[in-house]
Design a protein around this motif. Structure first.
Motif, mmCIF file in Angstrom:
data_model
loop_
_atom_site.group_PDB
_atom_site.id
_atom_site.type_symbol
_atom_site.label_atom_id
_atom_site.label_comp_id
_atom_site.label_asym_id
_atom_site.label_seq_id
_atom_site.Cartn_x
_atom_site.Cartn_y
_atom_site.Cartn_z
ATOM 1 N N SER B 161 0.701 -1.409 0.485
ATOM 2 C CA SER B 161 -0.381 -0.295 0.299
ATOM 3 C C SER B 161 1.120 1.137 -0.130
ATOM 4 O O SER B 161 0.140 2.284 0.023
ATOM 5 C CB SER B 161 -1.095 -0.004 0.963
ATOM 6 O OG SER B 161 0.044 -0.056 2.439
ATOM 7 N N THR B 162 1.897 0.660 -0.116
ATOM 8 C CA THR B 162 2.731 2.256 -0.307
ATOM 9 C C THR B 162 3.257 2.789 -1.029
ATOM 10 O O THR B 162 4.401 3.477 -1.081
ATOM 11 C CB THR B 162 4.603 1.702 0.899
ATOM 12 O OG1 THR B 162 4.953 1.016 0.025
ATOM 13 C CG2 THR B 162 3.961 1.930 2.410
ATOM 14 N N VAL B 163 2.685 2.219 -2.611
ATOM 15 C CA VAL B 163 2.973 2.830 -3.888
ATOM 16 C C VAL B 163 2.581 4.044 -4.278
ATOM 17 O O VAL B 163 1.712 4.842 -4.023
ATOM 18 C CB VAL B 163 2.634 1.286 -4.776
ATOM 19 C CG1 VAL B 163 0.813 1.524 -4.729
ATOM 20 C CG2 VAL B 163 3.008 1.863 -5.953
ATOM 21 N N ASN B 167 6.219 5.425 -8.110
ATOM 22 C CA ASN B 167 6.146 3.654 -9.140
ATOM 23 C C ASN B 167 5.411 3.582 -9.599
ATOM 24 O O ASN B 167 5.548 2.602 -11.403
ATOM 25 C CB ASN B 167 5.911 3.115 -7.544
ATOM 26 C CG ASN B 167 7.096 2.569 -6.619
ATOM 27 O OD1 ASN B 167 6.927 2.915 -5.167
ATOM 28 N ND2 ASN B 167 8.650 3.091 -7.100
ATOM 29 N N TYR B 168 3.710 4.087 -9.698
ATOM 30 C CA TYR B 168 2.939 4.093 -10.485
ATOM 31 C C TYR B 168 3.260 4.794 -12.080
ATOM 32 O O TYR B 168 3.229 3.886 -12.494
ATOM 33 C CB TYR B 168 1.321 4.604 -9.997
ATOM 34 C CG TYR B 168 0.511 4.648 -10.672
ATOM 35 C CD1 TYR B 168 -0.531 3.032 -11.346
ATOM 36 C CD2 TYR B 168 0.094 5.872 -11.900
ATOM 37 C CE1 TYR B 168 -1.009 3.806 -12.385
ATOM 38 C CE2 TYR B 168 -0.295 5.550 -13.050
ATOM 39 C CZ TYR B 168 -1.206 4.759 -13.126
ATOM 40 O OH TYR B 168 -2.152 4.826 -14.006
ATOM 41 N N ASN B 242 -3.411 1.755 -8.729
ATOM 42 C CA ASN B 242 -3.492 2.902 -9.166
ATOM 43 C C ASN B 242 -3.404 4.205 -9.287
ATOM 44 O O ASN B 242 -4.761 4.745 -8.027
ATOM 45 C CB ASN B 242 -4.997 2.662 -10.570
ATOM 46 C CG ASN B 242 -4.699 0.867 -10.710
ATOM 47 O OD1 ASN B 242 -3.267 0.520 -11.597
ATOM 48 N ND2 ASN B 242 -5.600 0.169 -12.360
ATOM 49 N N LEU B 243 -3.431 4.576 -9.733
ATOM 50 C CA LEU B 243 -3.655 6.069 -9.925
ATOM 51 C C LEU B 243 -4.267 7.280 -8.557
ATOM 52 O O LEU B 243 -3.809 7.523 -7.797
ATOM 53 C CB LEU B 243 -3.425 6.771 -11.362
ATOM 54 C CG LEU B 243 -2.141 8.456 -11.064
ATOM 55 C CD1 LEU B 243 -0.995 8.760 -9.765
ATOM 56 C CD2 LEU B 243 -3.044 8.965 -12.038
ATOM 57 N N MET B 249 -4.591 8.619 -1.061
ATOM 58 C CA MET B 249 -4.108 7.465 0.311
ATOM 59 C C MET B 249 -2.502 8.871 0.288
ATOM 60 O O MET B 249 -2.437 8.532 1.528
ATOM 61 C CB MET B 249 -3.311 6.588 0.050
ATOM 62 C CG MET B 249 -4.302 5.341 -0.190
ATOM 63 S SD MET B 249 -3.651 3.459 -0.210
ATOM 64 C CE MET B 249 -2.713 3.258 -2.130
ATOM 65 N N GLN B 250 -2.348 9.721 -0.946
ATOM 66 C CA GLN B 250 -1.474 10.673 -0.327
ATOM 67 C C GLN B 250 -1.859 11.503 1.162
ATOM 68 O O GLN B 250 -0.861 12.476 1.634
ATOM 69 C CB GLN B 250 -0.597 11.187 -1.791
ATOM 70 C CG GLN B 250 0.401 10.795 -2.364
ATOM 71 C CD GLN B 250 0.484 11.306 -3.498
ATOM 72 O OE1 GLN B 250 -0.096 12.377 -4.526
ATOM 73 N NE2 GLN B 250 1.823 11.175 -3.561
ATOM 74 N N GLU B 251 -3.496 12.101 0.989
ATOM 75 C CA GLU B 251 -4.016 12.792 1.537
ATOM 76 C C GLU B 251 -4.059 12.152 3.204
ATOM 77 O O GLU B 251 -4.410 12.476 4.157
ATOM 78 C CB GLU B 251 -5.088 13.100 1.352
ATOM 79 C CG GLU B 251 -4.957 13.856 -0.448
ATOM 80 C CD GLU B 251 -4.138 14.959 -0.400
ATOM 81 O OE1 GLU B 251 -4.594 15.684 0.586
ATOM 82 O OE2 GLU B 251 -3.252 14.952 -1.503
ATOM 83 N N ASN B 252 -4.314 10.757 2.579
ATOM 84 C CA ASN B 252 -4.504 10.506 4.434
ATOM 85 C C ASN B 252 -4.466 8.574 4.459
ATOM 86 O O ASN B 252 -5.169 8.103 4.405
ATOM 87 C CB ASN B 252 -6.457 10.183 4.929
ATOM 88 C CG ASN B 252 -6.732 10.105 6.255
ATOM 89 O OD1 ASN B 252 -5.814 9.011 6.994
ATOM 90 N ND2 ASN B 252 -7.422 10.313 6.707
ATOM 91 N N GLN B 253 -3.106 8.250 4.122
ATOM 92 C CA GLN B 253 -2.643 6.687 4.316
ATOM 93 C C GLN B 253 -3.716 5.942 5.254
ATOM 94 O O GLN B 253 -4.224 4.774 4.754
ATOM 95 C CB GLN B 253 -0.869 6.998 4.442
ATOM 96 C CG GLN B 253 -0.539 5.340 5.145
ATOM 97 C CD GLN B 253 0.057 5.403 2.922
ATOM 98 O OE1 GLN B 253 0.184 6.262 2.495
ATOM 99 N NE2 GLN B 253 -0.049 3.828 2.689
ATOM 100 N N GLU B 254 -3.833 6.529 5.936
ATOM 101 C CA GLU B 254 -4.506 6.125 7.769
ATOM 102 C C GLU B 254 -5.565 5.357 7.436
ATOM 103 O O GLU B 254 -6.267 4.452 7.147
ATOM 104 C CB GLU B 254 -4.124 7.237 9.117
ATOM 105 C CG GLU B 254 -2.785 6.978 9.645
ATOM 106 C CD GLU B 254 -1.962 5.965 9.881
ATOM 107 O OE1 GLU B 254 -2.718 4.467 10.341
ATOM 108 O OE2 GLU B 254 -0.945 6.127 9.326
ATOM 109 N N ALA B 255 -6.415 6.265 6.804
ATOM 110 C CA ALA B 255 -7.667 6.344 6.402
ATOM 111 C C ALA B 255 -7.995 4.421 5.848
ATOM 112 O O ALA B 255 -8.902 4.271 5.363
ATOM 113 C CB ALA B 255 -8.657 6.997 5.926
#
Lengths: 326, 326
Positions: B161-163, B167-168, B242-243, B249-255
């Motif tokens: 989930s850290t892609v 990377n993409y 994907n993008l 996820m960049q905005e809120n990885q934890e969610a």
């Protein structure tokens, strides 16, 4: 670079084979180094390197032996062989090859499929860099096509207990013999062989490949998992009926039916019963006899080739392979 | 030969595409006619034929348009694309493509693996018969290698989930964009394009491929199974991020963590929750914005190409593809 011990008796050839492996390894380049190592390890997996060896020997038939080119062509053919093995192992669900765990067992089917595809491309990269001409390359590509359409035909005929000797020979011809013929022919071409010389190489490769595969199939009935590096009677379990059982069935089809109708649910006991039946009807002896005939045909082609050290080696190795037990 | 309706507006191109399909079909020859029909049916499976279309259009960049050669190159590239799709469908366990059942669903994985291999060989047969030179062919083979090593890298990064966006983009670049770039470049080469013209084609293909794949990935979040011909959010189910989800996820990885940690056991309800999160953080909008930027880069390359009818078509089609919803 580790080369199979069967080449110890031929130091010059062994050196060339080691260069073949190095060239393949050099072409395997993947960003992810774990992936790269996994694929490179295939190169060291201990195969016999028969196809490149025959290709190299045949590259001395013509007037102009070109070492760089002949090593590249041998490398391309071995890469192709590796690609088909990786996919074959997925298809046959084989867990080991040459005693090592197969790539799909370790890394999964998905990885194995792409790894095989990748190797196909490497084969073509090597070939297109070193082939004599586009015509030569087209010839190779068509040769490969034929191998794969043979595999597709074979898949469609699994678990058919009515497979005839003719079907079997045509399957072996389209698969193993085809790749040996292409290897020998391509090797010859790198030395600017005449058309007649190239055809001798092709025919020799074809006959030798037929003999080689028949013996390979016989060994599946005779060896132990330890000597073979794979389970015994693996083919019958997969519904692939080879020459010994086909010959035996010709004598008494009815005796086999109740066992073979079990399809892929054959037990170890069933397999023992099948082996007894095959022995009773001399399936293995008859198959061995046919392998011998193909070997003699291959030898007759070799004897028509121009004299030379390579010719003596071809004679020796071809004779030795007939009597191998691994 | 059925050609996708999107080409109805371009009758000459549509005729050429129909010849591309005919040429591929002609090269598919397998003894077992059931097998042959199955593989030939792939040719009619209703793909958009974008790669051959771009390749054909680019074959008008240089001074010498050679129809026979450009159709052959386009056919080889589409065959290659078909080969990778057949193997991709095995790997992704996809049941349908373009609304048709996939080859592995109908005929099993084993068949699909060999059928893909067979198509790889057909691709090389067509290329080696029609390529301009061995150097051109080597270029194609290397291009394909890169696509497959990209696929291998991707397999190794599933369910991470850290892609990152980087990377993409590098994954898309190694996969879709690479094949579009090779298609456009190879098309240009058939017309004896100058080095500069060929590079314009390559770059245009690369940018256009980037935009195309980003939009394809967006559609995976937006369409319905009916419009897409495949299940919705198939990629997330497979652990491929994907993008749109990466941006979100960049905005809120934890969610996202609790949902994504479920790996391949995501329920339909989980997927709905994921979609809500992606929408909240404008993942799709941001992805669409990037696709637009790549499209504009592609268009900038096209505008530098020599004037001509083909150039107007490239402009039109590239713009249209940005706004597609299937």
């Amino acid at each position: 670079m580790r080369v199979h011990q069967m080449w110890n008796a031929y130091p010059a050839l062994k050196t060339d084979l080691s260069q073949v492996l190095e060239l393949i390894e050099k072409h395997i380049r993947v960003r992810d180094k774990t992936v790269e190592t996994t694929i490179r390890n295939l190169v060291h997996s201990g195969g016999k390197l028969l196809r490149p060896a025959y290709s190299l020997l045949c590259s001395e038939i013509g007037p102009n032996n070109n070492k760089e080119k002949s090593i590249a062509v041998a490398a391309a053919l071995e890469t192709l062989h590796m690609a088909t093995l990786v996919h074959d192992d997925v298809i046959d669900e084989a867990e080991t090859r040459h005693g090592n765990k197969t790539i799909h067992t370790n890394n999964g089917n998905k990885f194995a499929i792409y790894a095989g595809d990748y190797l196909f491309c490497v084969c073509f990269t090597i070939l297109s860099r070193h082939a004599n001409s586009l015509a030569h390359l087209e010839f190779n590509a068509r040769g490969m096509e034929k191998i794969l359409s043979g595999e597709l035909d074979q898949l469609n005929s699994r678990y058919q207990s009515t497979v005839s000797v003719k079907n079997y020979l045509s399957r072996v011809s389209g698969k193993t013999a085809q790749l040996f013929a292409v290897s020998c022919y391509s090797g010859a071409i790198t030395s600017d062989a005449s058309r007649r010389q190239a055809m001798l190489a092709w025919n020799m490769g074809h006959y030798m490949g037929m003999a080689f595969q028949i013996i390979d199939d016989i060994l599946d009935y005779q060896g132990t998992s330890d000597t073979l590096g794979k389970p015994v009677m693996a083919d019958i379990r997969q519904g692939i009926y080879n020459l010994p059982i086909i010959y035996a069935m010709q004598e008494n089809q009815e005796a086999f039916k109740p066992l073979l109708s079990k399809g892929d649910t054959l037990t170890d006991e069933d397999l023992e019963k099948l082996m007894d039946l095959i022995n009773r009807y001399q399936g293995v002896e008859k198959a061995r006899h046919l392998a011998k005939r193909y070997t003699h045909k291959a030898i007759a082609q070799i004897k028509k080739m121009p004299k030379g050290d390579y010719r003596e080696k071809l004679l020796e190795i071809t004779t030795t392979l007939l009597n191998r037990n691994v």
